[in-house]
Design a protein around this motif. Sequence first.
Motif, PDB file in Angstrom:
ATOM      1  N   VAL A 202      39.730  37.904  41.989  1.00 27.78           N
ATOM      2  CA  VAL A 202      41.089  38.333  42.337  1.00 27.78           C
ATOM      3  C   VAL A 202      42.099  37.215  42.112  1.00 27.78           C
ATOM      4  CG1 VAL A 202      40.250  40.032  43.988  1.00 27.78           C
ATOM      5  CG2 VAL A 202      40.831  37.744  44.785  1.00 27.78           C
ATOM      6  N   GLN A 203      41.639  35.969  42.128  1.00 30.87           N
ATOM      7  CA  GLN A 203      42.551  34.860  41.852  1.00 30.87           C
ATOM      8  C   GLN A 203      42.797  34.688  40.358  1.00 30.87           C
ATOM      9  OE1 GLN A 203      40.309  31.850  44.124  1.00 30.87           O
ATOM     10  NE2 GLN A 203      42.048  31.757  45.527  1.00 30.87           N
ATOM     11  N   LEU A 204      41.780  34.960  39.564  1.00 32.91           N
ATOM     12  CA  LEU A 204      41.908  34.805  38.113  1.00 32.91           C
ATOM     13  C   LEU A 204      42.555  36.009  37.445  1.00 32.91           C
ATOM     14  CD1 LEU A 204      38.398  33.281  37.300  1.00 32.91           C
ATOM     15  CD2 LEU A 204      40.587  32.093  37.159  1.00 32.91           C
ATOM     16  N   PHE A 205      42.281  37.219  37.966  1.00 36.11           N
ATOM     17  CA  PHE A 205      42.716  38.460  37.306  1.00 36.11           C
ATOM     18  C   PHE A 205      43.408  39.358  38.332  1.00 36.11           C
ATOM     19  CE2 PHE A 205      38.701  37.027  35.353  1.00 36.11           C
ATOM     20  CZ  PHE A 205      39.178  36.696  34.089  1.00 36.11           C
ATOM     21  N   PRO A 206      44.690  39.130  38.585  1.00 33.25           N
ATOM     22  CA  PRO A 206      45.385  39.903  39.627  1.00 33.25           C
ATOM     23  C   PRO A 206      45.353  41.409  39.414  1.00 33.25           C
ATOM     24  CG  PRO A 206      46.682  38.000  38.952  1.00 33.25           C
ATOM     25  CD  PRO A 206      45.541  38.089  38.000  1.00 33.25           C
ATOM     26  N   SER A 207      45.293  41.856  38.169  1.00 33.44           N
ATOM     27  CA  SER A 207      45.319  43.302  37.925  1.00 33.44           C
ATOM     28  C   SER A 207      43.928  43.918  37.833  1.00 33.44           C
ATOM     29  CB  SER A 207      46.080  43.594  36.623  1.00 33.44           C
ATOM     30  OG  SER A 207      45.349  43.110  35.506  1.00 33.44           O
ATOM     31  N   ALA A 208      42.895  43.106  38.002  1.00 34.17           N
ATOM     32  CA  ALA A 208      41.520  43.616  37.873  1.00 34.17           C
ATOM     33  C   ALA A 208      41.215  44.657  38.941  1.00 34.17           C
ATOM     34  CB  ALA A 208      40.526  42.469  37.972  1.00 34.17           C
ATOM     35  N   LYS A 209      40.338  45.575  38.590  1.00 30.01           N
ATOM     36  CA  LYS A 209      39.802  46.533  39.549  1.00 30.01           C
ATOM     37  C   LYS A 209      38.362  46.142  39.869  1.00 30.01           C
ATOM     38  CE  LYS A 209      43.464  49.112  39.659  1.00 30.01           C
ATOM     39  NZ  LYS A 209      44.291  49.213  40.895  1.00 30.01           N
TER      40      LYS A 209
END
Length: 668
Positions: free
Chosen positions: A518-525
């Motif tokens: 979540v820190q590296l990829f804010p839009s990740a699901k």
Amino acid sequence: MNSNDTSAVTLREAIDRGHAARRAGRLEEALTLYGRALELAPSDAEANSLYGLVSLHLGRIDSAEAGLRKAVRLDPPHIAYRVNLTEFLERQGLIGEAIAVMRTVAAQAPGFSRGCERLGDLLAQANRMSEAMTYLQRASALEPNNPTLAIKCAAAACVLGRLTDARQILERAARLSPDNPAVFQLQAEVAEAQGDWPSLERFANAWLRLQPRDAGPWRALATAFYETGRLREAMELYRKVMEYSVRDAAHLTVYAQYCLNVSEFDAAEAALTEAEKLDPQYVEMLSAKALLLTYLGRFGEAESYCRHSLAVDPKHVPGYRILNQLKRGRLSDDERDALSRLSQDQGLRTGHRISASFALADSLDARGEFAEAFAAYESANRIGFERARKENIGYDAAKRTAWIDRLIALFSSPAPRVQDELGPRPIFIVGMPRSGTTLTESVLAAHSRVFGCGERTVMPQILVDFLLEAKKAGPSQISAQRWRDWVKAYWYDLPDVGGADHVTDKNPFNFEAVGLIVQLFPSAKIVHLRRNPIETGLSIFRNEMPKFVSFANRLEDIGHYYGQYARLVAHWERALPDGFQTIQYEDFVADFDRAAPALLATCGLNWEEACGEHDKHSRPIATFSAVQVRDAVRPQEERARQYEPYLKPLVDTLDAAGVDMTTGALRL
């Protein structure tokens, strides 16, 4: 006097001038001079032996044999003449007679190191390695500073399986000859045989510095990386093996196997196609092709290649392993009997014995012989447990608990730190192994906007790298550039996704990396699959897992690992109430028509009919769950009931960890 004028020389002069010519490589001249010596003294043993030896080197076998044998008859006690004769005998394949001659020498002159070495070499050629080792050790004791003798002793010890002895001898050889490639090669062989992967990597790197254009050190290094889970790096390293070695079916097949490990299907297919053209009967190629076809969903063709591999080699365990998965354990009596024999064959590689034992257990399970099947599963896992202990990768409950403690402490309230790079939106599908991640990816990957990447290995590596950085300076001191580097590292080896704007990563162990994701990829699901813990644990125990999944070999270890997983997942659910979506596997399967569209909506995607027909999807699935996904998917409660009498260690450990026995969630 002209150097070629032999008319006026004495016997001694002819022999001495012959020696000089031989040392200078002028063998024809040497033969002429030794021939002159024979004319002067036909019964001189030295002249006969030398004439015979040079004749041998010039390929004149008849005159060579006559001279060498006559010299021994003329002077039986002379050691050198017998040694020269053994060279002829060896070249003619008369190893037994050569050994007999050298035994006489060794008995006559026990302090003659060259005689002991020669006898050891000949015995080794005759595969009498124990005797060979005795004489080579005797020679080495007579010449303790001779690295060549130490290397020969170590090689003999390797063949005899005396790996600890070989390692000690090689340490001495390395001191005597620090930059000897032969020492590094043997050290690498011993380390590989012992499963000592850190040492293999160290020796391979040292060897590589000396011979960077030799395939051997690249192969050893690729093996070390593969055996320690660095699969993509292993594949890249094996490309160097291909560059510096013969491009044959064996090398192409190994390269293809490495490609399959990282879901590089196109590269694997190209390598196997080339290998098949070179050697259509190469058994390892046949089973690798069967594996590729399984991943591609071409099950009929895969079975055909399996059966072809077993026709070539009825003891080829990989062929049985893949056939068993394709047939879901429904094997013939002959196939089951063959697996029974293979599972008990102490001469097989450990990994093959494990595979044979699991396949045998599956065949018994398919017949409803559950007690016998569980015993076979236990046997397979017992062998795996011993392998893990030997390779020092066994499960450590205390370390596992401490690891989860650290992750919870480091990611108490994870928040985005960097902006997404331009590219697809990642969908991480996480959970325990055997929890339904393959089914979930299959549904998502059937969508026109989604590309299924399978079980990528890069995120766990980034997590380890992050933890090392955090330990050195603290998470807050990590530079913005370092964070961007990790994002780039994740996308670095992404395959061509076509026009897709979403990609899935279904490595289940990414549940550990959720705080970092979540820190590296804010839009990740992040989609978390949770399944009944007893069914999950039994499924893990009943399937051949990669050796790094070391908790899989004992039911109590599976239970402990599950408990720690449940504890970390509970933390993510508290810390990320909106960014961590849990799906109960049983509910997803039971109410698929409602649950599947909801899954797509969670990922920001509209429903497409292709997702409901995911079993017809053509993209590869790089696990054996590929077979199961395309079959009817249903909860495994009935199987768990059949094995219930044997599952107490699992149940007790789960209960002690506070795990709900139905859902797998942590009890509040």
